[in-house]
Write an enzyme that holds these catalytic residues in place. Structure first.
Site, PDB file in Angstrom:
ATOM      1  N   ASP A 214     -45.875  45.552  62.750  1.00 29.85           N
ATOM      2  CA  ASP A 214     -45.700  44.439  63.685  1.00 29.85           C
ATOM      3  C   ASP A 214     -46.193  43.119  63.097  1.00 29.85           C
ATOM      4  OD1 ASP A 214     -44.705  43.582  66.155  1.00 29.85           O
ATOM      5  OD2 ASP A 214     -46.665  43.643  67.108  1.00 29.85           O
ATOM      6  N   SER A 238     -42.711  40.002  71.455  1.00 28.07           N
ATOM      7  CA  SER A 238     -41.823  41.096  71.054  1.00 28.07           C
ATOM      8  C   SER A 238     -41.178  41.717  72.285  1.00 28.07           C
ATOM      9  CB  SER A 238     -42.612  42.165  70.294  1.00 28.07           C
ATOM     10  OG  SER A 238     -43.225  41.605  69.143  1.00 28.07           O
ATOM     11  N   GLN A 288     -36.694  44.879  65.026  1.00 30.62           N
ATOM     12  CA  GLN A 288     -37.347  44.320  66.213  1.00 30.62           C
ATOM     13  C   GLN A 288     -36.593  43.084  66.691  1.00 30.62           C
ATOM     14  OE1 GLN A 288     -41.106  41.780  66.343  1.00 30.62           O
ATOM     15  NE2 GLN A 288     -41.969  43.762  66.878  1.00 30.62           N
TER      16      GLN A 288
END
Length: 296
Positions: A214, A238, A288
């Site tokens: 991440d 996110s 993502q």
């Protein structure tokens, strides 16, 4: 700001953070980040949810993928509870569905798939980018100190956040979004590893890789616009996160995280990541999408 912790202590703290404790049938509790402020780091929730899934997976099976949706931002200072559902147990594959909650409110849904190791057809058509070795690059902390020195105004909270010691060491080739004020192609390359050795626990290494996956990812979609969260120019969060584990890898050895962003628009940015070991082998892939908005 506490600068007295050794790398071994920092990594021990990361292990504690990513170790979930049983809390009833099919339930686990995640530890809080000591001294955490504001919103919980998304990688922490992903890694803890993966650990809850791994703790309840059939013996002999290993996680090969996860897909997660962030529902709400988690808040520091509040325990995170993880409930696990066993939706499928087959001979070769199994599935675990995890819901992360704070104060009974869902903040993340994650599904993880597990496989019993086997031999199969192999190919690898994802060449590792040519970047300097990590030993030839400045540390992330050196770059953060330089960034703080060059900023016109820095609050004490910003300084502490940027300069706090970290259990994961990074070495970046080029500039990440927070360093960058110029428009540049949406590509970034960073080496990462834990600051001290980890135990020989494959599930823990997968969790640390999930945690680190991440980092830098959403910011890649900001690079073509020359804007930065660190300078207060962007708002973002996110929305989802997908990760595929292709082969075993140690998170305490240098891994190259190559990210790119093929598209942004409609207030969202789409990002992809590839993680390589020092031998140039692809060990994991990431995708993502997140909210990316210019701050008003």
């Amino acid at each position: 700001m506490n600068d007295t912790k050794t790398p071994e202590q920092l990594v021990a703290g990361l292990i504690r953070l990513l170790t979930v404790a049983p809390d009833g049938e099919n339930s686990f509790k995640g530890n809080q980040q000591p001294g955490g402020i504001g919103r919980v780091f998304g990688g922490q929730v992903i890694a803890q949810a993966l650990q809850a899934a791994q703790a309840s997976a059939p013996e002999g099976m290993e996680a090969h993928s996860l897909h997660a949706y962030f529902l709400r931002g988690g808040r520091e200072g509040i325990d995170i509870d993880y409930s696990v559902a066993s939706d499928f147990d087959g001979r070769s594959f199994a599935n675990r569905r995890v819901v992360a909650r704070q104060e009974d409110t869902p903040i993340l849904n994650l599904t993880a798939s597990f496989q019993r190791p086997e031999q199969g057809l192999e190919h690898d058509d994802s060449p590792m980018p040519h970047v300097p070795d990590p030993e030839d690059l400045p540390s992330d902390m050196e770059m953060r100190k330089k960034f703080i020195e060059e900023m016109d105004e820095v609050s004490e909270m910003q300084r502490n956040l940027m300069l706090r010691p970290r259990p994961i060491e990074m070495r970046t080739s080029g500039k990440l979004h927070w360093m960058n004020a110029d428009k540049k192609p949406p590509h970034a390359h960073s080496w990462f590893r834990t600051a001290a050795p980890l135990p020989d626990d494959a599930a823990l290494h997968r969790a640390v890789i999930a945690y680190a996956s991440d980092f830098t990812l959403l910011g890649t979609s900001a690079l073509p616009h020359g804007l930065s969260w660190a300078r207060g120019e962007l708002k973002g969060a996110s929305l989802d996160h997908a990760l595929w584990f292709h082969r075993p890898a140690r998170a305490d050895e240098w891994l190259l995280y190559a990210t790119d962003s093929p598209w942004s628009g409609a207030g969202r940015g789409f990002n992809r990541g590839r993680i390589f070991n020092r031998a140039g082998e692809l060990v994991a892939s990431v995708a993502q999408e997140g909210v990316v908005r210019k701050a008003r």
